[in-house]
Scaffold this motif. Structure first.
Motif, PDB file in Angstrom:
ATOM      1  N   LEU A  26       0.788  -1.021  -0.009  1.00  0.00           N
ATOM      2  CA  LEU A  26      -0.045  -0.123  -0.057  1.00  0.00           C
ATOM      3  C   LEU A  26       0.709   1.337  -0.061  1.00  0.00           C
ATOM      4  N   LYS A  27       0.380   2.252  -0.657  1.00  0.00           N
ATOM      5  CA  LYS A  27       1.154   3.442  -0.635  1.00  0.00           C
ATOM      6  C   LYS A  27       0.857   4.276   0.586  1.00  0.00           C
ATOM      7  N   PRO A  28       1.755   4.725   1.318  1.00  0.00           N
ATOM      8  CA  PRO A  28       1.689   5.115   2.633  1.00  0.00           C
ATOM      9  C   PRO A  28       0.833   6.397   2.707  1.00  0.00           C
ATOM     10  N   PHE A  36      -5.296  -0.453   5.842  1.00  0.00           N
ATOM     11  CA  PHE A  36      -4.318  -1.465   6.327  1.00  0.00           C
ATOM     12  C   PHE A  36      -4.942  -2.205   7.640  1.00  0.00           C
ATOM     13  N   LEU A  37      -5.205  -1.397   8.523  1.00  0.00           N
ATOM     14  CA  LEU A  37      -5.776  -2.144   9.799  1.00  0.00           C
ATOM     15  C   LEU A  37      -7.179  -2.494   9.579  1.00  0.00           C
ATOM     16  N   LEU A  38      -7.930  -2.277   9.007  1.00  0.00           N
ATOM     17  CA  LEU A  38      -9.216  -2.500   8.749  1.00  0.00           C
ATOM     18  C   LEU A  38      -9.270  -4.032   7.988  1.00  0.00           C
ATOM     19  N   GLU A  39      -8.270  -3.947   7.045  1.00  0.00           N
ATOM     20  CA  GLU A  39      -8.082  -5.288   6.222  1.00  0.00           C
ATOM     21  C   GLU A  39      -7.600  -6.449   7.069  1.00  0.00           C
ATOM     22  N   ILE A  40      -6.881  -6.129   7.955  1.00  0.00           N
ATOM     23  CA  ILE A  40      -6.135  -6.993   8.749  1.00  0.00           C
ATOM     24  C   ILE A  40      -7.225  -7.628   9.803  1.00  0.00           C
ATOM     25  N   GLU A  41      -7.983  -6.729  10.529  1.00  0.00           N
ATOM     26  CA  GLU A  41      -8.884  -7.037  11.369  1.00  0.00           C
ATOM     27  C   GLU A  41     -10.226  -7.883  10.687  1.00  0.00           C
ATOM     28  N   ASN A  47     -14.033 -16.708   8.370  1.00  0.00           N
ATOM     29  CA  ASN A  47     -13.122 -18.059   8.100  1.00  0.00           C
ATOM     30  C   ASN A  47     -14.118 -18.532   7.081  1.00  0.00           C
ATOM     31  N   HIS A  48     -13.883 -18.419   5.793  1.00  0.00           N
ATOM     32  CA  HIS A  48     -14.648 -18.869   4.835  1.00  0.00           C
ATOM     33  C   HIS A  48     -14.092 -19.428   3.583  1.00  0.00           C
ATOM     34  N   LYS A  49     -14.288 -20.541   2.859  1.00  0.00           N
ATOM     35  CA  LYS A  49     -13.683 -21.209   1.835  1.00  0.00           C
ATOM     36  C   LYS A  49     -13.318 -20.077   0.522  1.00  0.00           C
ATOM     37  N   ASN A  50     -14.330 -18.904   0.553  1.00  0.00           N
ATOM     38  CA  ASN A  50     -14.095 -17.912  -0.658  1.00  0.00           C
ATOM     39  C   ASN A  50     -13.325 -16.742  -0.153  1.00  0.00           C
ATOM     40  N   ILE A  51     -12.961 -16.738   1.153  1.00  0.00           N
ATOM     41  CA  ILE A  51     -12.107 -15.790   1.734  1.00  0.00           C
ATOM     42  C   ILE A  51     -10.467 -15.951   1.654  1.00  0.00           C
ATOM     43  N   ILE A  52      -9.843 -15.333   1.079  1.00  0.00           N
ATOM     44  CA  ILE A  52      -8.487 -15.455   0.912  1.00  0.00           C
ATOM     45  C   ILE A  52      -7.786 -15.732   2.390  1.00  0.00           C
ATOM     46  N   SER A  53      -6.896 -16.287   2.591  1.00  0.00           N
ATOM     47  CA  SER A  53      -6.112 -16.306   3.916  1.00  0.00           C
ATOM     48  C   SER A  53      -5.124 -15.165   4.193  1.00  0.00           C
ATOM     49  N   LEU A  54      -4.804 -14.467   4.985  1.00  0.00           N
ATOM     50  CA  LEU A  54      -3.838 -13.563   5.279  1.00  0.00           C
ATOM     51  C   LEU A  54      -2.647 -14.218   5.772  1.00  0.00           C
ATOM     52  N   PHE A  55      -1.400 -14.267   5.182  1.00  0.00           N
ATOM     53  CA  PHE A  55      -0.138 -15.251   5.506  1.00  0.00           C
ATOM     54  C   PHE A  55       0.463 -14.341   6.557  1.00  0.00           C
ATOM     55  N   GLY A  56       0.554 -13.020   6.356  1.00  0.00           N
ATOM     56  CA  GLY A  56       1.348 -12.097   7.150  1.00  0.00           C
ATOM     57  C   GLY A  56       1.246 -10.776   6.781  1.00  0.00           C
ATOM     58  N   PHE A  57       1.906  -9.929   7.431  1.00  0.00           N
ATOM     59  CA  PHE A  57       1.863  -8.507   7.122  1.00  0.00           C
ATOM     60  C   PHE A  57       3.094  -7.763   7.759  1.00  0.00           C
ATOM     61  N   CYS A  58       3.245  -6.571   7.205  1.00  0.00           N
ATOM     62  CA  CYS A  58       4.509  -5.916   7.709  1.00  0.00           C
ATOM     63  C   CYS A  58       4.023  -4.568   7.820  1.00  0.00           C
ATOM     64  N   ASN A  62       7.028   3.126   7.750  1.00  0.00           N
ATOM     65  CA  ASN A  62       6.077   3.563   6.967  1.00  0.00           C
ATOM     66  C   ASN A  62       5.782   2.507   5.710  1.00  0.00           C
ATOM     67  N   HIS A  63       6.152   1.429   5.767  1.00  0.00           N
ATOM     68  CA  HIS A  63       5.946   0.395   4.787  1.00  0.00           C
ATOM     69  C   HIS A  63       4.628  -0.537   5.258  1.00  0.00           C
ATOM     70  N   LEU A  64       3.742  -0.620   4.454  1.00  0.00           N
ATOM     71  CA  LEU A  64       2.448  -1.369   4.617  1.00  0.00           C
ATOM     72  C   LEU A  64       2.192  -2.354   3.540  1.00  0.00           C
ATOM     73  N   LEU A  65       2.523  -3.809   4.008  1.00  0.00           N
ATOM     74  CA  LEU A  65       2.642  -4.688   3.360  1.00  0.00           C
ATOM     75  C   LEU A  65       1.568  -5.669   3.783  1.00  0.00           C
ATOM     76  N   LEU A  66       0.770  -6.503   3.091  1.00  0.00           N
ATOM     77  CA  LEU A  66      -0.278  -7.513   3.057  1.00  0.00           C
ATOM     78  C   LEU A  66       0.291  -8.676   2.391  1.00  0.00           C
ATOM     79  N   VAL A  67       0.621 -10.144   3.052  1.00  0.00           N
ATOM     80  CA  VAL A  67       0.852 -11.051   2.247  1.00  0.00           C
ATOM     81  C   VAL A  67      -0.248 -12.157   2.492  1.00  0.00           C
ATOM     82  N   TYR A  68      -0.558 -12.709   1.367  1.00  0.00           N
ATOM     83  CA  TYR A  68      -1.597 -13.511   1.120  1.00  0.00           C
ATOM     84  C   TYR A  68      -1.189 -14.763   0.408  1.00  0.00           C
ATOM     85  N   ASP A  69      -1.844 -15.916   0.456  1.00  0.00           N
ATOM     86  CA  ASP A  69      -1.604 -17.224  -0.522  1.00  0.00           C
ATOM     87  C   ASP A  69      -1.906 -16.689  -1.710  1.00  0.00           C
ATOM     88  N   PHE A  70      -1.193 -17.182  -2.731  1.00  0.00           N
ATOM     89  CA  PHE A  70      -1.279 -16.683  -4.268  1.00  0.00           C
ATOM     90  C   PHE A  70      -2.227 -17.513  -4.851  1.00  0.00           C
TER      91      PHE A  70
END
Length: 77
Positions: A26-28, A36-41, A47-58, A62-70
């Motif tokens: 995300l652009k800071p 960023f915070l809302l998406e993590i929350e 927990n649903h089969k059609n919602i991608i899982s969050l693998f991690g974040f950073c 001032n860097h905002l990264l969200l990591v998902y299964d590809f």
């Protein structure tokens, strides 16, 4: 880069074990920090089969990264 939007870009990454990841950068800004915070929350609360899982974040220097299964077919939406 596999995608981009108004406030972010998504890149494909790969771990040493071969696991493929989607890294959303995300652009800071104040709006991006709120999103960023809302998406993590939201993603961690659901927990649903059609919602991608969050693998991690950073959130560092001032860097905002969200990591998902590809997902090779489709978007993160």
């Amino acid at each position: 880069m596999v995608g981009k939007g108004g406030s972010s870009k998504v890149y494909k990454g790969c771990l040493p074990d071969g696991k493929e990841l989607a890294v959303k950068i995300l652009k800071p800004s104040e709006v991006a920090l709120t999103e960023f915070l809302l998406e993590i929350e939201i993603i961690t609360a659901l927990n649903h089969k059609n919602i991608i899982s969050l693998f991690g974040f950073c959130f560092e220097d001032n860097h905002l990264l969200l990591v998902y299964d590809f997902q090779s077919r489709g978007s993160l939406e």
